[in-house]
Motif scaffolding. Sequence first.
Motif, PDB file in Angstrom:
ATOM      1  N   GLY A   1       3.379 -20.916  -2.062  1.00 29.33           N
ATOM      2  CA  GLY A   1       2.021 -20.676  -1.600  1.00 29.33           C
ATOM      3  C   GLY A   1       1.819 -19.341  -0.924  1.00 29.33           C
ATOM      4  N   GLY A   2       2.854 -18.491  -0.912  1.00 29.12           N
ATOM      5  CA  GLY A   2       2.737 -17.178  -0.288  1.00 29.12           C
ATOM      6  C   GLY A   2       1.807 -16.261  -1.062  1.00 29.12           C
ATOM      7  N   VAL A   3       1.415 -15.166  -0.435  1.00 34.10           N
ATOM      8  CA  VAL A   3       0.422 -14.276  -1.031  1.00 34.10           C
ATOM      9  C   VAL A   3       0.957 -12.856  -1.151  1.00 34.10           C
ATOM     10  CG1 VAL A   3      -0.690 -13.814   1.202  1.00 34.10           C
ATOM     11  CG2 VAL A   3      -1.974 -13.461  -0.911  1.00 34.10           C
ATOM     12  N   LEU A   4       0.722 -12.257  -2.312  1.00 34.21           N
ATOM     13  CA  LEU A   4       0.970 -10.843  -2.550  1.00 34.21           C
ATOM     14  C   LEU A   4      -0.372 -10.139  -2.500  1.00 34.21           C
ATOM     15  CD1 LEU A   4       2.710  -8.389  -3.527  1.00 34.21           C
ATOM     16  CD2 LEU A   4       2.203  -9.148  -5.871  1.00 34.21           C
ATOM     17  N   ALA A   5      -0.530  -9.201  -1.571  1.00 33.72           N
ATOM     18  CA  ALA A   5      -1.782  -8.451  -1.428  1.00 33.72           C
ATOM     19  C   ALA A   5      -1.509  -6.993  -1.775  1.00 33.72           C
ATOM     20  CB  ALA A   5      -2.322  -8.574  -0.006  1.00 33.72           C
ATOM     21  N   VAL A   6      -2.321  -6.440  -2.663  1.00 28.93           N
ATOM     22  CA  VAL A   6      -2.101  -5.083  -3.166  1.00 28.93           C
ATOM     23  C   VAL A   6      -3.374  -4.272  -3.006  1.00 28.93           C
ATOM     24  CG1 VAL A   6      -1.477  -3.683  -5.169  1.00 28.93           C
ATOM     25  CG2 VAL A   6      -0.407  -5.924  -4.842  1.00 28.93           C
ATOM     26  N   TRP A   7      -3.240  -3.083  -2.393  1.00 32.16           N
ATOM     27  CA  TRP A   7      -4.365  -2.158  -2.206  1.00 32.16           C
ATOM     28  C   TRP A   7      -4.438  -1.186  -3.365  1.00 32.16           C
ATOM     29  CZ3 TRP A   7      -5.210   3.031  -2.118  1.00 32.16           C
ATOM     30  CH2 TRP A   7      -6.380   3.497  -1.508  1.00 32.16           C
ATOM     31  N   SER A   8      -5.651  -0.834  -3.781  1.00 32.26           N
ATOM     32  CA  SER A   8      -5.840   0.162  -4.826  1.00 32.26           C
ATOM     33  C   SER A   8      -7.150   0.905  -4.610  1.00 32.26           C
ATOM     34  CB  SER A   8      -5.857  -0.503  -6.213  1.00 32.26           C
ATOM     35  OG  SER A   8      -6.092   0.453  -7.230  1.00 32.26           O
ATOM     36  N   CYS A   9      -7.150   2.174  -5.006  1.00 32.71           N
ATOM     37  CA  CYS A   9      -8.382   2.956  -4.883  1.00 32.71           C
ATOM     38  C   CYS A   9      -9.376   2.629  -5.992  1.00 32.71           C
ATOM     39  CB  CYS A   9      -8.068   4.446  -4.869  1.00 32.71           C
ATOM     40  SG  CYS A   9      -7.378   5.066  -6.415  1.00 32.71           S
ATOM     41  N   ALA A  10      -8.933   1.896  -7.032  1.00 39.80           N
ATOM     42  CA  ALA A  10      -9.812   1.611  -8.165  1.00 39.80           C
ATOM     43  C   ALA A  10      -9.364   0.330  -8.867  1.00 39.80           C
ATOM     44  CB  ALA A  10      -9.791   2.779  -9.155  1.00 39.80           C
ATOM     45  N   PRO A  11     -10.262  -0.292  -9.639  1.00 35.40           N
ATOM     46  CA  PRO A  11      -9.892  -1.493 -10.399  1.00 35.40           C
ATOM     47  C   PRO A  11      -8.852  -1.171 -11.472  1.00 35.40           C
ATOM     48  CG  PRO A  11     -12.288  -1.239 -10.261  1.00 35.40           C
ATOM     49  CD  PRO A  11     -11.694   0.042  -9.790  1.00 35.40           C
ATOM     50  N   ASP A  12      -8.153  -2.211 -11.925  1.00 37.28           N
ATOM     51  CA  ASP A  12      -7.154  -2.058 -12.976  1.00 37.28           C
ATOM     52  C   ASP A  12      -7.044  -3.400 -13.703  1.00 37.28           C
ATOM     53  OD1 ASP A  12      -4.717  -1.977 -14.466  1.00 37.28           O
ATOM     54  OD2 ASP A  12      -3.996  -0.348 -13.197  1.00 37.28           O
TER      55      ASP A  12
ATOM     56  N   ASP B   1       0.874  -1.178   0.000  1.00 37.27           N
ATOM     57  CA  ASP B   1       0.000   0.000   0.000  1.00 37.27           C
ATOM     58  C   ASP B   1       0.908   1.224   0.000  1.00 37.27           C
ATOM     59  OD1 ASP B   1      -1.970   1.883   0.215  1.00 37.27           O
ATOM     60  OD2 ASP B   1      -2.532   1.397   2.285  1.00 37.27           O
ATOM     61  N   VAL B   2       1.641   1.403  -1.089  1.00 38.03           N
ATOM     62  CA  VAL B   2       2.633   2.469  -1.162  1.00 38.03           C
ATOM     63  C   VAL B   2       2.181   3.609  -2.055  1.00 38.03           C
ATOM     64  CG1 VAL B   2       4.524   0.882  -0.725  1.00 38.03           C
ATOM     65  CG2 VAL B   2       3.866   1.359  -3.073  1.00 38.03           C
ATOM     66  N   ASP B   3       0.987   3.503  -2.620  1.00 37.32           N
ATOM     67  CA  ASP B   3       0.503   4.526  -3.537  1.00 37.32           C
ATOM     68  C   ASP B   3      -1.016   4.382  -3.610  1.00 37.32           C
ATOM     69  OD1 ASP B   3       0.651   6.588  -5.516  1.00 37.32           O
ATOM     70  OD2 ASP B   3       2.621   5.839  -6.073  1.00 37.32           O
ATOM     71  N   ASN B   4      -1.658   5.091  -4.559  1.00 35.66           N
ATOM     72  CA  ASN B   4      -3.106   4.957  -4.705  1.00 35.66           C
ATOM     73  C   ASN B   4      -3.500   3.768  -5.568  1.00 35.66           C
ATOM     74  OD1 ASN B   4      -3.780   7.000  -3.000  1.00 35.66           O
ATOM     75  ND2 ASN B   4      -4.836   8.242  -4.518  1.00 35.66           N
ATOM     76  N   GLY B   5      -2.498   2.962  -5.939  1.00 33.03           N
ATOM     77  CA  GLY B   5      -2.770   1.783  -6.744  1.00 33.03           C
ATOM     78  C   GLY B   5      -1.609   1.487  -7.669  1.00 33.03           C
TER      79      GLY B   5
ATOM     80  N   ASN C   1       7.372   4.035  -8.408  1.00 32.61           N
ATOM     81  CA  ASN C   1       6.484   3.083  -7.748  1.00 32.61           C
ATOM     82  C   ASN C   1       5.831   2.159  -8.759  1.00 32.61           C
ATOM     83  OD1 ASN C   1       6.999   3.917  -5.173  1.00 32.61           O
ATOM     84  ND2 ASN C   1       5.136   5.116  -4.939  1.00 32.61           N
ATOM     85  N   GLY C   2       5.663   2.656  -9.996  1.00 31.26           N
ATOM     86  CA  GLY C   2       5.086   1.805 -11.024  1.00 31.26           C
ATOM     87  C   GLY C   2       5.903   0.551 -11.259  1.00 31.26           C
ATOM     88  N   GLY C   3       7.213   0.599 -10.970  1.00 32.97           N
ATOM     89  CA  GLY C   3       8.065  -0.567 -11.139  1.00 32.97           C
ATOM     90  C   GLY C   3       7.700  -1.720 -10.231  1.00 32.97           C
ATOM     91  N   LEU C   4       7.051  -1.436  -9.120  1.00 33.68           N
ATOM     92  CA  LEU C   4       6.594  -2.505  -8.234  1.00 33.68           C
ATOM     93  C   LEU C   4       5.514  -3.347  -8.897  1.00 33.68           C
ATOM     94  CD1 LEU C   4       6.203  -0.608  -4.836  1.00 33.68           C
ATOM     95  CD2 LEU C   4       7.850  -2.422  -5.312  1.00 33.68           C
ATOM     96  N   TYR C   5       4.742  -2.713  -9.765  1.00 33.71           N
ATOM     97  CA  TYR C   5       3.543  -3.339 -10.302  1.00 33.71           C
ATOM     98  C   TYR C   5       3.694  -3.792 -11.741  1.00 33.71           C
ATOM     99  CZ  TYR C   5       1.844  -0.733  -6.251  1.00 33.71           C
ATOM    100  OH  TYR C   5       1.676  -0.230  -4.998  1.00 33.71           O
ATOM    101  N   GLY C   6       4.853  -3.545 -12.340  1.00 32.28           N
ATOM    102  CA  GLY C   6       5.123  -4.046 -13.681  1.00 32.28           C
ATOM    103  C   GLY C   6       5.541  -5.503 -13.638  1.00 32.28           C
TER     104      GLY C   6
END
Length: 235
Positions: A175-186, A143-147, A156-161
Motif C-alpha cells: 500500500g506504499g506510495v511512489l510520488a514523482v515530480w515533473s515539469c510536464a505531463p508524460d 524529484d531528481v530531475d525535471n521529470g 536518471n532515466g533508469g529510475l523511471y523505466g
Amino acid sequence: MIPWTLIDTAPVPGGDGELRLRRRGAEFSIRLGTVELMNSRISGSEEALATLACAKIAGRAQPRILIGGLGMGFTLRAALGALGAKAQIVVAELVPAVVAWARGPMAELFGDSLTDERVRIEVEDVGRVIRSGRGSYDAILLDVDNGPEGLTRDSNGGLYGVEGLRAARAALRPGGVLAVWSCAPDRDFAARLRRTGFHMEEVRTRARGRDGGARHVIWLATRADSPPRRPEAEA
C-alpha cells in the motif's frame, strides 16, 4: 536590479554538465547549463510532492520515507511538517556539493530541518538506495530531475523505466506510495506506472502554489496488492 552572484559550481556524477549555485539578494537559483532546475522563490509544487504523498499514508504510526533529491529542501521541510514525531525520513542526494550548500550558503532556507532527529542524509544515488531497500519504505518521493526524461544525467532515466519502477515497487511496503515530480505531463510514463503494478493518480499543481505559476505534474502511484504478471517480452 540586484545582479546575480555565482556562489559555487559542482560536477554532476555520471553527467556531462555542472550545477551552478547563484544568489541575488535573498534569492537562490541552481542551474544546469542554461536550465534553471530550482529557485528559492518557487516552491509550491515541490512542497505538494510531500504533502500529497504524506496524506496517502496518514494512518501509519511510524512511517518511513525516502526522498530522492535534496534540492533546496522544500520537499523535506513539507514532509517534516506533515509527519509525526515517530517518522523516519531518508534523503538521498547524489551531488555532495548540494548537501554542502544546504549546510553553508543556503542554511537560512533549511533552518533546522537537517538536524531534525527524524532525518538522515545519504550522499548516494537514490536508485541504489531503492534497490537495496526491499520492503523498507511507506513512501518514495522522487524529484531528481525535471521529470521522467533524464536531463541532469542520462542514467536518471533508469529510475523511471520499467526496471526502475519495479525496483521502487519492491522497496515499498504494501500500500506504499511512489510520488514523482515533473515539469510536464508524460503519457508514456503514466502507462509504465500502471504496467508495473501501481494504481496511479496524476495531479496538476502550480509552481507557486496558490500564487499560480507554471503547471507541474505529480504522479501518486500506490503499490497494488499483488505484482503485475510479467509478459514474455517487453517493448
